[in-house]
Design an enzyme around this catalytic site. Structure first.
Site, mmCIF file in Angstrom:
data_model
loop_
_atom_site.group_PDB
_atom_site.id
_atom_site.type_symbol
_atom_site.label_atom_id
_atom_site.label_comp_id
_atom_site.label_asym_id
_atom_site.label_seq_id
_atom_site.Cartn_x
_atom_site.Cartn_y
_atom_site.Cartn_z
ATOM 1 N N GLY A 106 25.509 30.971 56.533
ATOM 2 C CA GLY A 106 24.903 29.765 57.095
ATOM 3 C C GLY A 106 24.259 30.031 58.441
ATOM 4 N N ASP A 107 23.462 29.065 58.913
ATOM 5 C CA ASP A 107 22.801 29.134 60.221
ATOM 6 C C ASP A 107 21.862 30.332 60.357
ATOM 7 O OD1 ASP A 107 24.305 26.899 60.895
ATOM 8 O OD2 ASP A 107 25.933 28.104 61.729
ATOM 9 N N GLU A 108 21.257 30.723 59.259
ATOM 10 C CA GLU A 108 20.358 31.882 59.276
ATOM 11 C C GLU A 108 18.976 31.507 59.814
ATOM 12 O OE1 GLU A 108 21.703 30.568 56.535
ATOM 13 O OE2 GLU A 108 23.054 31.993 55.592
ATOM 14 N N HIS B 267 20.386 21.881 60.629
ATOM 15 C CA HIS B 267 19.146 22.659 60.538
ATOM 16 C C HIS B 267 18.248 22.336 61.733
ATOM 17 C CE1 HIS B 267 19.739 23.015 55.883
ATOM 18 N NE2 HIS B 267 20.715 23.542 56.580
ATOM 19 N N ARG C 130 37.129 13.114 39.327
ATOM 20 C CA ARG C 130 36.542 11.966 38.613
ATOM 21 C C ARG C 130 36.980 10.614 39.152
ATOM 22 N NH1 ARG C 130 38.016 14.791 33.093
ATOM 23 N NH2 ARG C 130 39.838 15.103 34.399
ATOM 24 N N ARG D 222 30.568 24.731 67.957
ATOM 25 C CA ARG D 222 31.523 25.832 68.083
ATOM 26 C C ARG D 222 30.784 27.155 68.295
ATOM 27 N NH1 ARG D 222 34.869 25.381 62.565
ATOM 28 N NH2 ARG D 222 32.793 24.791 61.816
ATOM 29 N N PRO D 223 31.370 28.056 69.129
ATOM 30 C CA PRO D 223 30.728 29.371 69.265
ATOM 31 C C PRO D 223 30.763 30.091 67.925
ATOM 32 C CG PRO D 223 32.780 29.262 70.544
ATOM 33 C CD PRO D 223 32.570 27.905 69.943
ATOM 34 N N ARG D 224 29.635 30.725 67.548
ATOM 35 C CA ARG D 224 29.618 31.460 66.285
ATOM 36 C C ARG D 224 30.145 32.879 66.516
ATOM 37 N NH1 ARG D 224 23.463 29.499 65.287
ATOM 38 N NH2 ARG D 224 23.900 27.404 64.507
ATOM 39 N N LEU E 152 14.665 38.503 64.756
ATOM 40 C CA LEU E 152 14.437 39.909 65.107
ATOM 41 C C LEU E 152 14.369 40.059 66.634
ATOM 42 C CD1 LEU E 152 13.678 42.733 63.770
ATOM 43 C CD2 LEU E 152 11.346 42.182 64.496
ATOM 44 N N VAL F 176 10.314 35.740 64.960
ATOM 45 C CA VAL F 176 10.403 36.372 66.286
ATOM 46 C C VAL F 176 10.577 35.337 67.401
ATOM 47 C CG1 VAL F 176 9.188 38.512 65.674
ATOM 48 C CG2 VAL F 176 7.853 36.508 66.377
HETATM 49 P P1 GDP Z 1 20.005 26.778 59.643
HETATM 50 O O1 GDP Z 1 21.271 26.015 59.514
HETATM 51 O O2 GDP Z 1 19.941 27.927 58.698
HETATM 52 O O3 GDP Z 1 18.784 25.911 59.570
HETATM 53 O O4 GDP Z 1 20.032 27.436 61.097
HETATM 54 P P2 GDP Z 1 20.476 26.709 62.483
HETATM 55 O O5 GDP Z 1 19.431 25.744 62.873
HETATM 56 O O6 GDP Z 1 21.874 26.232 62.387
HETATM 57 O O7 GDP Z 1 20.535 27.970 63.445
HETATM 58 C C1 GDP Z 1 19.464 28.854 63.549
HETATM 59 C C2 GDP Z 1 19.013 28.906 65.005
HETATM 60 O O8 GDP Z 1 18.150 30.000 65.172
HETATM 61 C C3 GDP Z 1 18.233 27.678 65.438
HETATM 62 O O9 GDP Z 1 18.545 27.393 66.768
HETATM 63 C C4 GDP Z 1 16.780 28.127 65.306
HETATM 64 O O10 GDP Z 1 15.925 27.457 66.236
HETATM 65 C C5 GDP Z 1 16.894 29.580 65.674
HETATM 66 N N1 GDP Z 1 15.902 30.459 65.059
HETATM 67 C C6 GDP Z 1 15.406 30.459 63.795
HETATM 68 N N2 GDP Z 1 14.596 31.508 63.601
HETATM 69 C C7 GDP Z 1 14.544 32.173 64.766
HETATM 70 C C8 GDP Z 1 13.899 33.382 65.198
HETATM 71 O O11 GDP Z 1 13.180 34.057 64.461
HETATM 72 N N3 GDP Z 1 14.129 33.763 66.498
HETATM 73 C C9 GDP Z 1 14.925 33.072 67.355
HETATM 74 N N4 GDP Z 1 15.099 33.518 68.584
HETATM 75 N N5 GDP Z 1 15.560 31.954 66.969
HETATM 76 C C10 GDP Z 1 15.381 31.522 65.700
HETATM 77 P P1 IMO Z 2 23.953 25.237 57.599
HETATM 78 O O1 IMO Z 2 23.229 24.516 56.500
HETATM 79 C C1 IMO Z 2 27.456 27.408 59.006
HETATM 80 C C2 IMO Z 2 31.268 26.522 57.057
HETATM 81 C C3 IMO Z 2 32.249 25.878 58.013
HETATM 82 C C4 IMO Z 2 33.549 26.361 57.410
HETATM 83 C C5 IMO Z 2 33.272 26.312 55.923
HETATM 84 C C6 IMO Z 2 33.768 25.052 55.232
HETATM 85 O O2 IMO Z 2 23.704 24.700 58.947
HETATM 86 O O3 IMO Z 2 23.724 26.712 57.504
HETATM 87 P P2 IMO Z 2 32.946 22.520 55.248
HETATM 88 O O4 IMO Z 2 32.809 21.550 56.380
HETATM 89 O O5 IMO Z 2 31.702 22.744 54.483
HETATM 90 O O6 IMO Z 2 34.105 22.205 54.350
HETATM 91 O O7 IMO Z 2 33.349 23.916 55.966
HETATM 92 O O8 IMO Z 2 31.872 26.408 55.772
HETATM 93 N N1 IMO Z 2 29.946 25.851 56.978
HETATM 94 C C7 IMO Z 2 28.862 26.257 57.633
HETATM 95 N N2 IMO Z 2 28.706 27.255 58.532
HETATM 96 N N3 IMO Z 2 26.398 26.658 58.654
HETATM 97 C C8 IMO Z 2 26.545 25.674 57.747
HETATM 98 O O9 IMO Z 2 25.499 24.953 57.282
HETATM 99 C C9 IMO Z 2 27.823 25.416 57.207
HETATM 100 N N4 IMO Z 2 28.311 24.529 56.311
HETATM 101 C C10 IMO Z 2 29.605 24.812 56.171
HETATM 102 O O10 IMO Z 2 32.054 26.342 59.326
HETATM 103 O O11 IMO Z 2 33.771 27.707 57.773
HETATM 104 MG MG MG Z 3 22.918 25.430 60.694
#
Ligand code: GDP
Ligand code: IMO
Ligand code: MG
Length: 435
Positions: free
Chosen positions: A18-20, A47, A156, A312-314, A341, A423
């Site tokens: 997640g959070d990519e 997101h 259900r 939370r800190p990742r 990158l 980037v």
């Molecule tokens: P998501 O849940 O996959 O949509 O990702 P999040 O929004 O939770 O976390 C990704 C973070 O990385 C966000 O703060 C974005 O603004 C940031 N981000 C995405 N792509 C890039 C990138 O190429 N470079 C940098 N520096 N930040 C990025």
């Molecule tokens: P996005 O879409 C990062 C993680 C939680 C926990 C586990 C289960 O932003 O990438 P939940 O509340 O779903 O039962 O939690 O999954 N988790 C995520 N971590 N990004 C997310 O979504 C997440 N959605 C769930 O931190 O470890």
């Molecule tokens: Mg996210």
């Protein structure tokens, strides 16, 4: 413009924990699509998008979407929350209220599946109760009630969005489900009538959004419309393929996009995996390449690695090609967007995990047992850093040679073409490499 990576139905999938950076690519691709569709999960997602303020385009604003599809900020685009979602209605309304400030009006262009499940406040309380019961084995959930809502779905006794169309019957169903949950959770304290009253007050607002979205989407496809599926969470958090039990309670993988929307599986032809140039994870569970030293702290500081939903800190670590290749394989990813990158710009050397050893034995694929995975030792190759700024590069050729080498090495290891390279946080800070 992105012809080599997209098709009529294209999905964006988080290919790690997640959070990519899914939100950013969905925002960038939204202009190419008619409908932006969420298929799974709920407000556990966060997101982030940096986009011009619709009222004052000079200003770049940060938007964080939890439930509404990120594409909704694009005027005229349709947003759909598919049947696979678990929706907490007050959270959705709160999110739409924020958009009002920017003159973004979703009326008539946001639809909620009548088959999607509702997350109630009591689900959030059960989430906390279950986490406490697990003690040091807690999952570290987002406490958004996602697991308990999906438990009700599978048992259900869940309540679906379409039931809101007949409030009295809906309320009786909710009371019965809640009564069952009180028996299952003797510590659950909740004023169910107050919650029902709150939902009654929302009816006028919510009802016009309710639709049989599977039929709506398939009709749209027949009419030649294009659809972008916005994946949530990540492959390694998948209930089947993730690091179980430290996972979410749905299938954020390609299969979940089919069951969570009603789009035929053969129609989803482009699957773009979002992959961070290093790894992060929030919550508990195994993470073989996690760094506990100052390098990990540096990745967190430079990358701003704090949860978009919970703050939370990742946890941070080096790129894990074993785990990421697993995501490529089980989803059949057709291309990758490598993100962040730029965060590696100042590292002298960068490590990449190419395999694990467990008790001296080589392991080339992620094991099912989290106990074994916890004990795995990552095997690294070291790559020389490029030590210069990449955030101004807009073509692959403008990247330093060593950054290009890093990308090529990752492509080779995970066996999938990296067509997009991020980037920076802004829309323009992306390189389209497939041309
Ligand atoms: P998501 O849940 O996959 O949509 O990702 P999040 O929004 O939770 O976390 C990704 C973070 O990385 C966000 O703060 C974005 O603004 C940031 N981000 C995405 N792509 C890039 C990138 O190429 N470079 C940098 N520096 N930040 C990025
Ligand atoms: P996005 O879409 C990062 C993680 C939680 C926990 C586990 C289960 O932003 O990438 P939940 O509340 O779903 O039962 O939690 O999954 N988790 C995520 N971590 N990004 C997310 O979504 C997440 N959605 C769930 O931190 O470890
Ligand atoms: Mg996210």
């Amino acid at each position: 413009m992105f012809d080599k990576s997209i098709s009529q139905v294209t999905a964006v999938i988080g290919a790690q924990w997640g959070d990519e950076g899914k939100g950013k690519l969905v925002d960038i691709l939204s202009k190419e699509f008619d409908i932006i569709l969420r298929a799974t999960g709920g407000a556990n997602a966060g997101h982030t998008i940096y986009a011009p303020n619709p009222i004052n385009p000079e200003e770049i604003v940060k938007f964080v979407f939890h439930l509404a599809p990120s594409g909704i900020i694009h005027e005229g685009k349709i947003g759909v929350l598919g049947n696979g979602l678990a929706i907490h209605l007050p959270s959705l309304i709160e999110e739409l209220d924020v958009l009002k400030k920017y003159n973004i009006n979703p009326t008539g262009r946001l639809f909620l599946s009548d088959r999607a499940h509702i997350v109630f406040d009591y689900h959030k309380k059960i989430d906390a109760i279950e986490e406490a019961l697990k003690g040091n084995k807690k999952v570290g959930t987002t406490l958004r009630g996602i697991g308990p809502a999906y438990q009700d779905k599978i048992a259900r006794r869940g309540v679906r969005v379409g039931e809101l169309l007949d409030f009295d019957k809906f309320a009786d169903h909710v009371r019965n489900t809640f009564m069952q949950l009180q028996i299952l959770h003797k510590d659950l304290k909740h004023d169910i009538e107050a919650e029902l009253d709150e939902i009654r007050r929302m009816l006028g607002f919510i009802r016009p959004f309710i639709k049989d979205t599977a039929i709506y989407i398939n009709d749209a496809l027949k009419a030649g419309k294009t659809i972008l599926i916005e994946g949530a969470n990540g492959v390694l958090l998948d209930i089947d393929h993730g690091t179980y039990p430290f996972v979410t309670s749905s299938n954020p993988t390609a299969g979940g996009f089919h069951t969570g929307t009603g789009i035929g599986i053969n129609k989803i032809q482009s699957l773009i995996g979002i992959v961070k140039a290093y790894m992060t994870r929030v919550g508990s569970g195994p993470f073989p390449t996690e760094l506990f030293d100052e390098t990990g702290d540096r990745l967190r500081d430079l990358g701003g690695e704090f949860g978009s939903t919970t703050g939370r800190p990742r946890r941070c670590g080096w790129f894990d090609a074993v785990a990421t290749k697993y995501a490529v394989i089980i989803n059949g990813l057709t291309s990758i967007n490598l993100t962040k990158l730029d965060i590696l710009d100042t590292f002298e050397t960068i490590k990449v995990c190419t395999g694990y050893t467990h008790k001296g034995k080589k392991i080339t694929s992620i094991p099912a047992s989290t106990d074994i995975l916890e004990e795995c030792e990552p095997q690294y190759i070291e790559i020389e850093g490029w030590n210069c700024k990449t955030s101004d590069a807009r073509t692959f050729d403008e990247l330093p040679q060593k950054a290009k080498d890093y990308i090529k090495k990752l492509e080779e290891l995970i066996e999938c073409p990296i067509n997009f390279v991020g980037v920076g946080v802004r829309r323009d800070q992306i390189i389209y490499k497939a041309d």
